[in-house]
Scaffold this active site. Structure first.
Site, PDB file in Angstrom:
ATOM      1  N   LYS A  37       0.836  -1.209   0.000  1.00  0.00           N
ATOM      2  CA  LYS A  37       0.000   0.000   0.000  1.00  0.00           C
ATOM      3  C   LYS A  37       0.865   1.250   0.000  1.00  0.00           C
ATOM      4  CE  LYS A  37      -1.736   1.745   3.971  1.00  0.00           C
ATOM      5  NZ  LYS A  37      -1.489   3.193   4.119  1.00  0.00           N
ATOM      6  N   ASN A  38       1.869   1.273   0.878  1.00  0.00           N
ATOM      7  CA  ASN A  38       2.661   2.499   1.053  1.00  0.00           C
ATOM      8  C   ASN A  38       3.585   2.793  -0.121  1.00  0.00           C
ATOM      9  OD1 ASN A  38       1.389   2.865   3.444  1.00  0.00           O
ATOM     10  ND2 ASN A  38       3.185   2.541   4.750  1.00  0.00           N
ATOM     11  N   CYS A  64      -5.222   8.178   9.776  1.00  0.00           N
ATOM     12  CA  CYS A  64      -5.258   7.538  11.094  1.00  0.00           C
ATOM     13  C   CYS A  64      -4.987   8.555  12.192  1.00  0.00           C
ATOM     14  CB  CYS A  64      -4.193   6.456  11.183  1.00  0.00           C
ATOM     15  SG  CYS A  64      -4.618   4.932  10.367  1.00  0.00           S
ATOM     16  N   ARG A 117       0.570  14.562  13.518  1.00  0.00           N
ATOM     17  CA  ARG A 117       0.983  14.431  12.122  1.00  0.00           C
ATOM     18  C   ARG A 117       0.890  15.757  11.353  1.00  0.00           C
ATOM     19  NH1 ARG A 117      -1.242   8.808   9.741  1.00  0.00           N
ATOM     20  NH2 ARG A 117       0.849   8.449   9.045  1.00  0.00           N
ATOM     21  N   ASP A 155       4.958   0.612  11.930  1.00  0.00           N
ATOM     22  CA  ASP A 155       3.751  -0.054  11.424  1.00  0.00           C
ATOM     23  C   ASP A 155       3.655  -1.521  11.850  1.00  0.00           C
ATOM     24  OD1 ASP A 155       2.927   2.255  10.262  1.00  0.00           O
ATOM     25  OD2 ASP A 155       3.406   1.691   8.204  1.00  0.00           O
ATOM     26  N   ARG A 185      -8.607  -0.659   4.585  1.00  0.00           N
ATOM     27  CA  ARG A 185      -7.748   0.386   4.018  1.00  0.00           C
ATOM     28  C   ARG A 185      -6.388  -0.193   3.650  1.00  0.00           C
ATOM     29  NH1 ARG A 185      -6.516   4.766   7.821  1.00  0.00           N
ATOM     30  NH2 ARG A 185      -5.133   5.134   6.091  1.00  0.00           N
TER      31      ARG A 185
HETATM   32  C1  UD1 Z   1       4.312   6.898   6.413  1.00  0.00           C
HETATM   33  C2  UD1 Z   1       3.499   5.634   6.230  1.00  0.00           C
HETATM   34  C3  UD1 Z   1       2.996   5.144   7.586  1.00  0.00           C
HETATM   35  C4  UD1 Z   1       4.162   4.979   8.555  1.00  0.00           C
HETATM   36  C5  UD1 Z   1       5.003   6.243   8.627  1.00  0.00           C
HETATM   37  C6  UD1 Z   1       6.268   6.072   9.445  1.00  0.00           C
HETATM   38  C7  UD1 Z   1       2.522   5.808   4.030  1.00  0.00           C
HETATM   39  C8  UD1 Z   1       1.306   5.995   3.205  1.00  0.00           C
HETATM   40  N1  UD1 Z   1       2.369   5.918   5.351  1.00  0.00           N
HETATM   41  O1  UD1 Z   1       3.443   7.875   6.974  1.00  0.00           O
HETATM   42  O2  UD1 Z   1       2.334   3.886   7.371  1.00  0.00           O
HETATM   43  O3  UD1 Z   1       3.662   4.695   9.844  1.00  0.00           O
HETATM   44  O4  UD1 Z   1       5.405   6.636   7.298  1.00  0.00           O
HETATM   45  O5  UD1 Z   1       7.032   5.031   8.951  1.00  0.00           O
HETATM   46  O6  UD1 Z   1       3.581   5.559   3.518  1.00  0.00           O
HETATM   47  N2  UD1 Z   1       6.114  14.736  10.828  1.00  0.00           N
HETATM   48  C9  UD1 Z   1       6.245  16.055  11.192  1.00  0.00           C
HETATM   49  N3  UD1 Z   1       6.061  17.003  10.223  1.00  0.00           N
HETATM   50  C10 UD1 Z   1       5.756  16.691   8.932  1.00  0.00           C
HETATM   51  C11 UD1 Z   1       5.651  15.344   8.582  1.00  0.00           C
HETATM   52  C12 UD1 Z   1       5.822  14.370   9.542  1.00  0.00           C
HETATM   53  O7  UD1 Z   1       6.512  16.368  12.342  1.00  0.00           O
HETATM   54  O8  UD1 Z   1       5.600  17.618   8.123  1.00  0.00           O
HETATM   55  C13 UD1 Z   1       6.277  13.698  11.860  1.00  0.00           C
HETATM   56  C14 UD1 Z   1       5.046  12.837  12.069  1.00  0.00           C
HETATM   57  O9  UD1 Z   1       4.123  13.449  12.908  1.00  0.00           O
HETATM   58  C15 UD1 Z   1       5.661  11.595  12.687  1.00  0.00           C
HETATM   59  C16 UD1 Z   1       7.018  11.495  11.977  1.00  0.00           C
HETATM   60  O10 UD1 Z   1       7.279  12.794  11.445  1.00  0.00           O
HETATM   61  O11 UD1 Z   1       5.847  11.777  14.046  1.00  0.00           O
HETATM   62  C17 UD1 Z   1       7.090  10.490  10.858  1.00  0.00           C
HETATM   63  O12 UD1 Z   1       6.022  10.696   9.978  1.00  0.00           O
HETATM   64  P1  UD1 Z   1       6.117  10.391   8.422  1.00  0.00           P
HETATM   65  O13 UD1 Z   1       7.343   9.596   8.131  1.00  0.00           O
HETATM   66  O14 UD1 Z   1       5.911  11.652   7.673  1.00  0.00           O
HETATM   67  O15 UD1 Z   1       4.836   9.445   8.223  1.00  0.00           O
HETATM   68  P2  UD1 Z   1       3.860   9.413   6.984  1.00  0.00           P
HETATM   69  O16 UD1 Z   1       4.607   9.718   5.747  1.00  0.00           O
HETATM   70  O17 UD1 Z   1       2.627  10.162   7.295  1.00  0.00           O
END
Ligand code: UD1
Length: 429
Positions: free
Chosen positions: A22-23, A125, A130, A316, A408
């Site tokens: 999915k990711n 989620c 986030r 995850d 999902r």
């Molecule tokens: C992706 C994955 C999700 C996984 C996560 C971490 C997909 C579709 N989803 O989510 O399944 O759990 O990586 O491996 O690929 N953060 C900030 N500011 C930002 C962006 C992120 O502070 O602008 C923080 C988030 O709150 C979190 C951390 O960075 O604490 C990691 O998040 P991130 O790697 O961005 O996760 P996703 O890309 O949303």
């Protein structure tokens, strides 16, 4: 709302085909926005999140076709074409984006190709706040002007388009890396992304972009260097197998006992999780067709883990590993370092009789010989599946309510488990 009903206690024996990730599928679909030529993706999983992103892309004007099999038909992953010949709308509206956080990532390609984008702030989620600050930091570095207007991020590229820059992310983010990587492929000049995420899904996307004509070096490392090009062309790309699904079934087999071949799994994509699993006493072997997981009645040893960005132990798989540790012969500690609110499954696991206490980011799990079936509630995607695998190992009946989260991210979960001997069914309504 659908529920899953299962009777625990059966071993899992047989083969489970691993679906496309999915990711990886989601950002690959989004990459199609970068070119006016078709992008063909093979091994796309049939998931609610994929369907949701199809709606979003169609709203931007992407023509989507599914080949060789009708939509919704069972079987191997889908072969799909995404053709963004004309982008008819650069707005991603709230009612579409709010259902899934990854849809926010369209902001990168839209801005790069159309020089403007208006994208609703994301949902997804509820596993922490986030925020999107890292995305905005990266896009601004590429020259974009950003305003927040009534819940929308409104981004405009400078005249002539985005401009390459040196970007050092203060924190590793999968989504921000995908987004800036995609945006930089069409920027003028060179972009360097330091402290980039290294997840296998990033590599899948980077290799797709290269197949489309992008110039990227450092793929698979912490530093990505992108030489902007004028345009990208079409390509055909395979979605990698889902490492989270692989790890989930491996942990399920560890909990129930038995012998399962995870067909098509790529062990190198989840080495940290497999090393941890091996320390719990599970036998793992790499075979030509995939990964074999065995546990023949031996007890489960407690093992401490901390979640980390790739190549560390994936967040995850944290909930699923916690489910496994509830049955260990001793106490283990789990530290969640990626998300601040990813312990919603703890209260639900307690309904099975699990003994878990949480202090900030640290969970202490005191293992028990036997869980008991219970009525539980799915809270987020990965938490939901931890309840299913706990139920498989528990004594008696378990009902998992609100399973739309599962749809999902897990393709044909009941069918795959049922074929290996699990007593599991979906109850409609
Ligand atoms: C992706 C994955 C999700 C996984 C996560 C971490 C997909 C579709 N989803 O989510 O399944 O759990 O990586 O491996 O690929 N953060 C900030 N500011 C930002 C962006 C992120 O502070 O602008 C923080 C988030 O709150 C979190 C951390 O960075 O604490 C990691 O998040 P991130 O790697 O961005 O996760 P996703 O890309 O949303």
């Amino acid at each position: 709302m659908d529920r899953i009903r299962l009777i625990g206690g059966n071993e899992l024996n047989g083969e489970i085909p691993i679906s496309g990730a999915k990711n990886a599928a989601l950002p690959l679909m989004i990459a199609s926005l970068l070119s006016d030529e078709p992008l063909v993706l093979q091994n796309v999983p049939r998931l609610a999140d994929v369907k949701q992103l199809e709606r979003i892309l169609e709203n931007h004007g992407v023509d989507i076709a599914v080949h060789g099999r009708r939509r919704g038909e069972e079987g191997e992953g889908q072969r799909m074409t995404f053709h963004a010949a004309d982008i008819v709308d650069t707005t991603a509206p709230y009612d579409l984006v709010s259902k899934m956080r990854a849809s926010f990532w369209v902001i990168g390609p839209l801005l790069a190709r159309c020089h403007e984008a208006r994208v609703s702030l994301p949902g997804g989620c509820a596993i922490g706040t986030r925020p999107v600050d890292l995305f905005l930091f990266g896009l601004k570095a590429l020259g974009a002007e950003i305003d927040i207007d009534e819940g929308y991020v409104v981004a405009r590229a400078p005249k002539g388009g985005l401009v390459g820059a040196h970007i050092t992310f203060p924190k590793v983010s999968v989504g921000a890396t995908h987004t800036i990587l995609m945006a930089a492929t069409l920027a003028r000049g060179t972009t360097v992304i330091d402290n980039a995420a290294q997840e296998p899904e990033i590599t899948n996307v980077a290799e797709c972009l290269v197949a489309m004509g992008a110039k990227i070096s450092g793929i698979g490392t912490r530093t990505l260097t992108i030489e902007g090009v004028e345009r990208l062309h079409g390509a055909t790309v395979d979605v990698i197998p889902d490492r989270i699904e692989t790890g989930t079934f491996a942990m399920a087999a560890a909990m129930t006992g038995g012998n399962v071949l995870l067909k098509g799994a790529r062990p190198e994509h989840l080495q940290a999780a497999l090393d941890t699993l091996a320390r719990t006493g599970v036998a793992l072997s790499v075979e030509p067709e995939g990964l074999r997981v065995r546990r023949n009645g031996n007890g489960i040893q407690p093992v401490d883990v901390e979640t980390d960005p790739f190549p560390g132990f994936p967040t995850d798989l944290q909930a699923q590993f916690m489910a496994l540790m509830t049955m260990a012969s001793g106490t283990s500690h789990i530290r969640e370092t990626i998300f601040e609110n990813r312990y919603m499954h703890v209260a639900e696991l307690a309904r099975f009789g699990a003994d878990i206490s949480v202090d900030g980011q640290l969970a202490t799990v005191r293992g028990k010989a036997q869980l008991k079936g219970a009525q539980v509630m799915a809270t987020d995607l990965r938490a939901s599946v931890s309840l299913v695998i706990a139920g498989l190992a528990a004594k008696g009946e378990t009902v998992v309510n609100r399973i739309y989260h599962l749809d999902r991210g897990f393709e044909r979960l009941e069918e795959k488990l049922g074929r290996c001997g699990a007593e599991i069914e979906r109850v409609a309504g």
